[in-house]
Design a protein around this motif. Sequence first.
Motif, short mmCIF file in Angstrom:
data_model
loop_
_atom_site.label_atom_id
_atom_site.label_comp_id
_atom_site.label_asym_id
_atom_site.label_seq_id
_atom_site.Cartn_x
_atom_site.Cartn_y
_atom_site.Cartn_z
N SER A 1 39.77 -75.87 28.43
CA SER A 1 39.82 -76.25 27.02
C SER A 1 41.18 -75.85 26.42
O SER A 1 41.65 -74.75 26.68
CB SER A 1 38.71 -75.54 26.23
N ASP B 1 38.65 -80.29 33.59
CA ASP B 1 38.04 -80.10 32.27
C ASP B 1 36.58 -80.54 32.31
O ASP B 1 35.88 -80.49 31.30
CB ASP B 1 38.80 -80.84 31.17
N ARG C 1 40.96 -84.67 35.74
CA ARG C 1 41.00 -84.58 34.28
C ARG C 1 40.37 -85.82 33.64
O ARG C 1 39.92 -86.73 34.32
CB ARG C 1 42.45 -84.42 33.81
N GLY D 1 36.16 -84.18 30.45
CA GLY D 1 35.61 -83.21 29.50
C GLY D 1 34.51 -83.82 28.64
O GLY D 1 34.09 -84.97 28.84
N GLU E 1 40.45 -80.00 26.39
CA GLU E 1 40.38 -80.97 27.48
C GLU E 1 41.54 -81.95 27.41
O GLU E 1 42.23 -82.07 26.38
CB GLU E 1 39.05 -81.72 27.42
#
Length: 559
Positions: A486, A470, A436, A439, A488
């Motif tokens: 989404s 993400d 993670r 994004g 993120e």
Amino acid sequence: MKFRSNDILEKPDWSFNRSVFKSVGYSDDDLSRPVIGIANSWNELVPGHANLRQVAEHVRKGIHRAGGSVAEFGVIGACDGTAQGHAGMHYILPSRDLIANDIEVMVEAHRLDGIVLLGSCDKIVPGMLMAAARLKIPAIFLPGGPMLGGVEFDGRKSDLTTMSEALGMLKSDKIDETAYDHMEELCGPSCGSCAFYGTANTMCCLAEALGMSVPGGALVPAVYADRLRYAEETGKTIVNQVYNQITADKIITEQSLENAIRVLMATGGSTNAVLHLSAIAAEVDITAEIMMDAYHRLSESTPQVAKVNPASKYNMEDFYKAGGIPKVMQEIHSLLHLDSITVTGKSVKENLQSYKFKYPFDTNVIRSFADPFSNLKGLAILRGNLAPDTAVTKPAAIDPQMHLFTGLAQVFDSEELAEEAILGGKIKEGDVVVIRYEGPKGGPGMREMYKAMKYMYGMGLAKKTALITDGRFSGTNNGCFVGHISPEAAEGGPLAIVANGDKITIDIPNGNLHLHVSEEEIQDRLKTWQRPKPKFTKGYLAIYSKLASSADKGAVIKI
């Protein structure tokens, strides 16, 4: 006929501008013709662009033969492959908006009548198509063509990504250093976009499906003489577009975008195409909601009729010889908007009816509509409590036994930390690797988790683990993966509060990505979550991280 360029080139009021052009070497005769720009992303850093100087010469020949004048200029183009796995990947997706903006600036500042777009690789192609849609002038896209495949490795012709798979094998003692060193020399035997069906070749194919390229031109290998003949034909075609005012916004419509989505699904193309088609659609005011609905709706009824590396051992040269995009579109013609206009001035139907194939069809690569490789989704949109605004996966590249997978989360706040754990042997069977803060805003730039997936493949974990993020994936990835989650993590999406040991289910048949934690617990965790500090506070990435939209909206810069 009055051209756009006449606005700044008519005598006597615009003689100053004429003198500027004449300083470069243009003549009165040149300035009486339509001025056609060539936006050329040639450089010496990217294999997919190394031949574009030669390709451009043949485009120029076509423009001159059709009665136009040429105005060529350069466009940046960075290599996804070179940027993988380090800070350079932060810049790759954001470069797409720079490319679109640069072309807009050059076309509008010099009042060009039409534009030929030369590019081949991942972010360059969509950036160029975004510019075409935005400018609403005659425009045509021409790729440089794919690379030839390398020596056989692990049951198929090798390509540049083979090196990452081989590293995992080297680390797990499946191959020795001699074999590894030989592969470095032999996996990329020519220039061209990578030999597999990744984002670069997917977007070149979708440009053709959109009607923005000369039919059949997407897949001619970079080193084939036919590539140069297509270049000349492209030059002739853009002049015809100018005289007939066939502008990009007349070609790029909701109907042609649906055609592109159909081809994407039918060929099992890259998940990144979802991001890029949405960005192109936004330029002609088609919303993310319309596009996400189209991906989901069309995936339900589009069979996969083509199967190419990484979904099979066949590469892009094989795909081309099997009939390429014209053959795919002929097979799924009943699903297409056949009356959509194309750069040729003819409809999709007319182009398909007149197309002449040069090689025998190969049903190992392209099957008939009646006998597809699969009726399952080529790409799939997932939703759930981990992806309230959607996520993207690619069933065509995932073993069917992994289409429903439940495992325990191993959470990493960056790509590098995940790769270190994978190569360190810390990922075990049954794990769901969660990467993670990668994004559009959090990365920033939505890096590809390419190396993480390749390392897992090389270490024998592809059918025993999953990866969700993400961030994005390369079109060559396989295994079990979900990206584009989404909202993120950096925007406070549920991905931000996943903890080590949480149970996660990826359910592709039912379109669900589920965290086995109660809604009450999710909300309690979000209350204590703190937004991370920006990774970049100066330069272009600082701007992008503040202004980038979410992945489901194309990750474009929004004011």
